[in-house]
Design an enzyme around this catalytic site. Structure first.
Site, PDB file in Angstrom:
ATOM      1  N   HIS A 136       0.868  -1.185   0.000  1.00  0.00           N
ATOM      2  CA  HIS A 136       0.000   0.000   0.000  1.00  0.00           C
ATOM      3  C   HIS A 136       0.906   1.238   0.000  1.00  0.00           C
ATOM      4  O   HIS A 136       2.033   1.179   0.516  1.00  0.00           O
ATOM      5  CB  HIS A 136      -0.848  -0.057   1.274  1.00  0.00           C
ATOM      6  CG  HIS A 136      -1.873   1.019   1.393  1.00  0.00           C
ATOM      7  ND1 HIS A 136      -1.587   2.285   1.845  1.00  0.00           N
ATOM      8  CD2 HIS A 136      -3.203   1.009   1.143  1.00  0.00           C
ATOM      9  CE1 HIS A 136      -2.685   3.004   1.881  1.00  0.00           C
ATOM     10  NE2 HIS A 136      -3.695   2.256   1.447  1.00  0.00           N
ATOM     11  N   ASP A 213       3.249  -4.671   7.951  1.00  0.00           N
ATOM     12  CA  ASP A 213       2.025  -3.891   7.788  1.00  0.00           C
ATOM     13  C   ASP A 213       0.858  -4.871   7.961  1.00  0.00           C
ATOM     14  O   ASP A 213       0.568  -5.675   7.072  1.00  0.00           O
ATOM     15  CB  ASP A 213       2.017  -3.244   6.396  1.00  0.00           C
ATOM     16  CG  ASP A 213       0.693  -2.539   6.100  1.00  0.00           C
ATOM     17  OD1 ASP A 213      -0.266  -2.696   6.892  1.00  0.00           O
ATOM     18  OD2 ASP A 213       0.608  -1.848   5.067  1.00  0.00           O
ATOM     19  N   GLN A 216      -4.304  -5.328   6.881  1.00  0.00           N
ATOM     20  CA  GLN A 216      -5.293  -6.271   6.340  1.00  0.00           C
ATOM     21  C   GLN A 216      -5.206  -7.649   6.990  1.00  0.00           C
ATOM     22  O   GLN A 216      -6.006  -8.522   6.667  1.00  0.00           O
ATOM     23  CB  GLN A 216      -5.119  -6.410   4.810  1.00  0.00           C
ATOM     24  CG  GLN A 216      -5.339  -5.128   4.032  1.00  0.00           C
ATOM     25  CD  GLN A 216      -6.788  -4.628   4.061  1.00  0.00           C
ATOM     26  OE1 GLN A 216      -7.711  -5.337   4.479  1.00  0.00           O
ATOM     27  NE2 GLN A 216      -6.995  -3.399   3.644  1.00  0.00           N
ATOM     28  N   LYS A 242     -10.511  -0.713  10.474  1.00  0.00           N
ATOM     29  CA  LYS A 242     -10.750  -1.904   9.644  1.00  0.00           C
ATOM     30  C   LYS A 242     -11.154  -3.101  10.493  1.00  0.00           C
ATOM     31  O   LYS A 242     -11.323  -4.207   9.980  1.00  0.00           O
ATOM     32  CB  LYS A 242      -9.490  -2.234   8.843  1.00  0.00           C
ATOM     33  CG  LYS A 242      -9.109  -1.173   7.815  1.00  0.00           C
ATOM     34  CD  LYS A 242      -7.916  -1.610   7.011  1.00  0.00           C
ATOM     35  CE  LYS A 242      -7.227  -0.483   6.284  1.00  0.00           C
ATOM     36  NZ  LYS A 242      -7.982   0.062   5.165  1.00  0.00           N
ATOM     37  N   CYS A 382      -4.880   2.561  -3.657  1.00  0.00           N
ATOM     38  CA  CYS A 382      -3.648   3.061  -3.018  1.00  0.00           C
ATOM     39  C   CYS A 382      -2.520   2.045  -3.162  1.00  0.00           C
ATOM     40  O   CYS A 382      -1.713   1.849  -2.237  1.00  0.00           O
ATOM     41  CB  CYS A 382      -3.861   3.422  -1.550  1.00  0.00           C
ATOM     42  SG  CYS A 382      -5.104   4.671  -1.299  1.00  0.00           S
TER      43      CYS A 382
HETATM   44  N1  C6P Z   1      -6.248   0.360   2.799  1.00  0.00           N
HETATM   45  C1  C6P Z   1      -8.083   0.069   1.243  1.00  0.00           C
HETATM   46  O1  C6P Z   1      -9.177   0.381   0.745  1.00  0.00           O
HETATM   47  P1  C6P Z   1      -4.856   3.696   7.001  1.00  0.00           P
HETATM   48  O2  C6P Z   1      -5.444   4.505   5.897  1.00  0.00           O
HETATM   49  O3  C6P Z   1      -3.635   4.350   7.562  1.00  0.00           O
HETATM   50  O4  C6P Z   1      -5.836   3.260   8.026  1.00  0.00           O
HETATM   51  O5  C6P Z   1      -4.377   2.319   6.326  1.00  0.00           O
HETATM   52  C2  C6P Z   1      -3.427   2.339   5.306  1.00  0.00           C
HETATM   53  C3  C6P Z   1      -3.195   0.970   4.781  1.00  0.00           C
HETATM   54  C4  C6P Z   1      -1.953   0.402   4.945  1.00  0.00           C
HETATM   55  N2  C6P Z   1      -1.693  -0.837   4.529  1.00  0.00           N
HETATM   56  C5  C6P Z   1      -2.631  -1.598   3.951  1.00  0.00           C
HETATM   57  C6  C6P Z   1      -2.296  -2.994   3.549  1.00  0.00           C
HETATM   58  C7  C6P Z   1      -3.915  -1.082   3.766  1.00  0.00           C
HETATM   59  O6  C6P Z   1      -4.843  -1.832   3.187  1.00  0.00           O
HETATM   60  C8  C6P Z   1      -4.202   0.238   4.165  1.00  0.00           C
HETATM   61  C9  C6P Z   1      -5.550   0.854   3.911  1.00  0.00           C
HETATM   62  C10 C6P Z   1      -7.582   0.803   2.458  1.00  0.00           C
HETATM   63  O7  C6P Z   1      -7.420  -0.855   0.791  1.00  0.00           O
HETATM   64  C11 C6P Z   1      -7.717   2.281   2.308  1.00  0.00           C
HETATM   65  S1  C6P Z   1      -6.681   2.925   1.027  1.00  0.00           S
END
Ligand code: C6P
Length: 427
Positions: A136, A213, A216, A242, A382
């Protein structure tokens, strides 16, 4: 042999789905077209159960005060609730000590905290940071910024055409100069579950630190930092929103000695021990990394979210999603014109399915599905390097969580058949 698709839903699912759905009133609402909501955008953010909503109200109604500052009853109560939430999160991921849990705003801030607090302090020009092509943007951009500022080298483990990582290449990309490997546990764009053990073992062999990370993975499968730590993982970043909690609360887990070796990320109130006109000294971990008034109410609501998931059991959560994903992979494969990206089986992917429908722009797919009540995400998710590797500008993505049913997958599939008919897809 009876296939999964032939079994009635109640026999397939590891818990009482109807009871769970009653905890999410939003799932009963209709969208603007008048159709009942089918929420399949859970990788972007989950819905919140009434238990979490009630916790937010309870905090502001009965306990609201700033923390770590007052001797009055409300402040003491708010502080206790905030620290109890930290302890709940620690238990949820198996952390030995609640001090290893840093509250941030989201995964993005957690990764930036490591980039600023650890990498800026410890990395020299020529040192290498290794990430992958399926990250991401949150796990790409902070390292590119650091590369440009500090002269470090940024290397990528490539993606293979099936959305998995090239593990042979990883062995040669991670070298004696690698100081940090920062890797996703699961791709948000393709759902690929990354075999962390292989990559972390290689990182450990060269003495590199590892950041995972978990945005997910933590919401969707059992994650235990004792196991990860014994492999050689030093940091785990994830987001509350999430996993049933409110927006604006995130988590960084770190091994205590590593956290103690780091510089603060932001300066201000609550993160100091002493301040004079000349200099300041830092509070101990975790306060050192929580400058200013934190997101108290949402941290406490995260505690309620963690209680909810723990009561279900993360094994059951993963089992449910694997079954729904398996069903969806087979159901969507039968829709004329649909191409599914990524690994073909639900064993090696989480509850995420990215796909295209021959000749139809993903945004059009999303818009037509919305008229049927079906909410999916369309775009680059993203994860633009993944789109470049697939040679597509965007994909349509359905993603599942604890409350999704096979009926909802059927609604997605029949919605896609209708999109196909509307746009004249023939295949
Ligand atoms: N992915 C998606 O629709 P934040 O925005 O900081 O809570 O998470 C960022 C992020 C980082 N790593 C991974 C693997 C992610 O999936 C995400 C967030 C969302 O896929 C929003 S772009």
């Amino acid at each position: 042999m009876t296939s999964l698709a032939d079994l009635p839903a109640v026999e397939r699912l590891p818990y009482d789905i109807a009871r769970i759905r009653r905890d999410f009133p939003i799932l009963k609402r209709e969208v603007s077209s008048g159709a009942r909501l089918v929420y399949l955008d859970n990788a972007a953010t989950s819905q919140r159960p009434v238990q979490v909503l009630a916790e937010i109200t309870r905090f502001y109604r009965d306990h609201n005060a700033n923390i770590h500052r007052g001797v009055h009853t409300l402040s003491v109560e708010a502080t206790e609730l905030y620290e109890q939430a930290r302890a709940k999160v620690a238990r949820f991921i198996g952390a030995a000590d609640p001090r290893e849990i840093i509250f941030t705003h989201n995964t993005t801030e957690s990764i930036n905290l490591v980039a600023h607090g650890w990498a800026r302090k410890h990395l020299q020009p020529g040192d290498e940071v290794v990430i992958s092509e399926i990250e991401h943007h949150s796990n790409i951009v902070p390292w590119q910024m650091l590369r440009d500022e500090r002269g470090i080298t940024l290397k990528y483990i490539p993606m293979l055409p099936d959305g998995t990582l090239d593990l042979d290449a990883a062995r040669s990309i991670i070298t004696d100069r690698t100081r940090l490997v920062s890797i996703t546990a699961m791709s948000n764009a393709l759902g690929t579950i990354v075999p962390l053990d292989v990559i972390v073992a290689r990182a450990r062999a060269v003495g590199a630190l590892v950041l995972v990370d978990g945005a997910q993975s933590v919401p969707h499968m059992p994650v235990d930092v004792q196991t990860l730590g014994s492999l050689g993982v030093d940091f785990l970043a994830f987001s509350g929103h999430k996993m049933l909690a409110p927006f604006g609360i995130g988590i960084l887990w770190g091994r205590l000695p590593v956290l103690e070796s780091m510089d603060p990320f932001m300066g201000g109130g609550d993160m100091i021990l002493t301040v004079s006109m000349e200099r300041s000294t830092w509070a101990d971990v975790p306060a050192k990394f929580e400058a200013g008034t934190p997101n108290v109410g949402d941290a406490i609501a995260l505690g309620a979210a963690v209680d909810y998931l723990s009561a279900l059991g993360m094994d059951a959560v993963r089992r449910h999603e694997r079954e729904i994903t398996d069903y969806a992979l087979r159901r969507l494969a039968d829709v004329p014109g649909v191409t599914i990206f990524g690994v073909p089986d639900a064993e090696r992917r989480g509850g995420v399915i990215s796909f295209e429908l021959d000749g139809v722009h993903p945004h059009d797919i999303g818009q037509v599905l919305d008229t049927k009540g079906v909410a999916i995400r369309t775009g680059h998710h993203c994860a633009q390097p993944v789109m470049l590797a697939l040679n597509v500008p965007a994909t349509a993505r359905a993603s599942f969580y604890i409350y999704n049913t096979t009926d909802e997958v059927d609604a997605l599939a029949s919605g896609l058949e209708e999109v196909g008919r509307f746009f004249g897809v023939r295949k």
